[in-house]
Design an enzyme around this catalytic site. Structure first.
Site, PDB file in Angstrom:
ATOM      1  N   GLY A  54     -42.157  17.565  13.900  1.00 28.02           N
ATOM      2  CA  GLY A  54     -41.211  17.291  14.962  1.00 28.02           C
ATOM      3  C   GLY A  54     -41.060  18.475  15.885  1.00 28.02           C
ATOM      4  CG  ASP A 180     -33.246  11.074  16.991  1.00 19.28           C
ATOM      5  OD1 ASP A 180     -33.250  10.122  17.804  1.00 19.28           O
ATOM      6  OD2 ASP A 180     -34.256  11.749  16.739  1.00 19.28           O
TER       7      ASP A 180
END
Length: 202
Positions: A54, A180
Site C-alpha cells: 500500500g 477506508d
C-alpha cells in the site's frame, strides 16, 4: 483487513495480493526497498513473500521460528521510516497498542511489535490465508444470504472497533474510526477455495 489507521492526514493503504517466486535471498522485485525473501525480521520471523502493498505499509507472509506458525509482518515503506514531519512513526507504533485492545473474532489480532535494525518498526499480525472480498466479487455475485451474513459480521466488527468495547481493559478507550472500509480491505479466510466456484452458505 490488516489494520490501516487514518487520522485524516493521508490516504492509507489498501491490501492487494502480490506473489514472488524469488530464490532464497532474492528481493521482491516491486521496489528496491522491499524486504528480501528469507530475511529474518527481528531475528525470529522469516519473510516468505509479499502479500500486501500500500501507500504507507507493506505486509508480508512470514514464518515464526519460535512458535512454528505463519504470521503476517507489517512494516512501513522506506519513505516513511524516517519521516517525522507528520508523526508517521508515532502513529504506526500507536497502532500496535490500539489494535491490541480490540478483542473481536472478525478483527485481525496483533501478536507482537518490534524494531528491526534495517527495516524499522514492525507489527506481527494474525495471518488470514485467503483472498479479499473484492477478489470474490470479481468472480461471483454473492447469494443474498451470504451477502447478508458478511454484511452483518462486518457491521458488528466495525461497531466493536468504533465503540472500542473491549474485554481487556475496564476503562473505556478512544474510539477507532476505520476511514477506508471497502471490499479490498476485507479479508475472507479460505476465500481461495471459492474463486471460480459457486459460493455456498460458508
Amino acid at each position: 483487513a490488516y489494520p490501516e489507521m487514518d487520522n485524516g492526514s493521508g490516504d492509507m493503504a489498501t491490501i492487494s495480493k502480490y506473489q514472488t517466486n524469488g530464490a532464497p535471498g532474492d528481493a521482491v522485485n516491486l521496489e528496491d526497498s522491499m524486504v528480501p525473501v528469507h530475511y529474518l525480521m527481528d531475528n525470529r520471523f522469516e519473510i516468505l513473500k509479499l502479500i500486501g502493498k500500500g501507500g504507507m505499509c507493506n505486509v508480508y507472509k512470514a514464518f515464526d521460528r519460535e512458535l512454528k506458525r505463519d504470521v503476517a509482518v507489517k512494516v512501513l515503506n522506506q519513505k516513511f521510516r524516517n519521516d517525522h514531519s507528520n508523526d508517521i512513526l508515532g502513529r504506526f507504533r500507536g497502532e500496535g497498542s490500539t489494535v491490541a485492545n480490540l478483542a473481536h473474532p472478525d478483527i485481525i489480532k496483533i501478536y507482537h511489535t518490534f524494531q528491526d535494525p534495517i527495516f524499522g518498526p514492525g507489527l506481527i499480525l494474525e495471518l488470514v490465508d485467503g483472498g479479499s472480498l473484492s477478489d470474490l466479487l470479481k468472480y461471483k455475485t454473492l447469494p443474498a444470504r451470504t451477502a447478508a451474513s458478511i454484511a452483518l459480521r462486518l457491521a458488528r466488527a466495525i461497531s466493536h472497533a468504533h465503540g472500542n468495547k473491549n474485554s481487556i481493559h475496564s476503562k473505556s478507550s478512544p474510539a477507532i474510526i476505520h476511514r477506508d472500509l471497502k471490499p479490498s480491505n476485507v479479508l475472507v479466510s479460505g476465500a481461495e477455495q471459492y474463486l471460480g466456484n459457486p459460493l455456498d452458505s460458508r
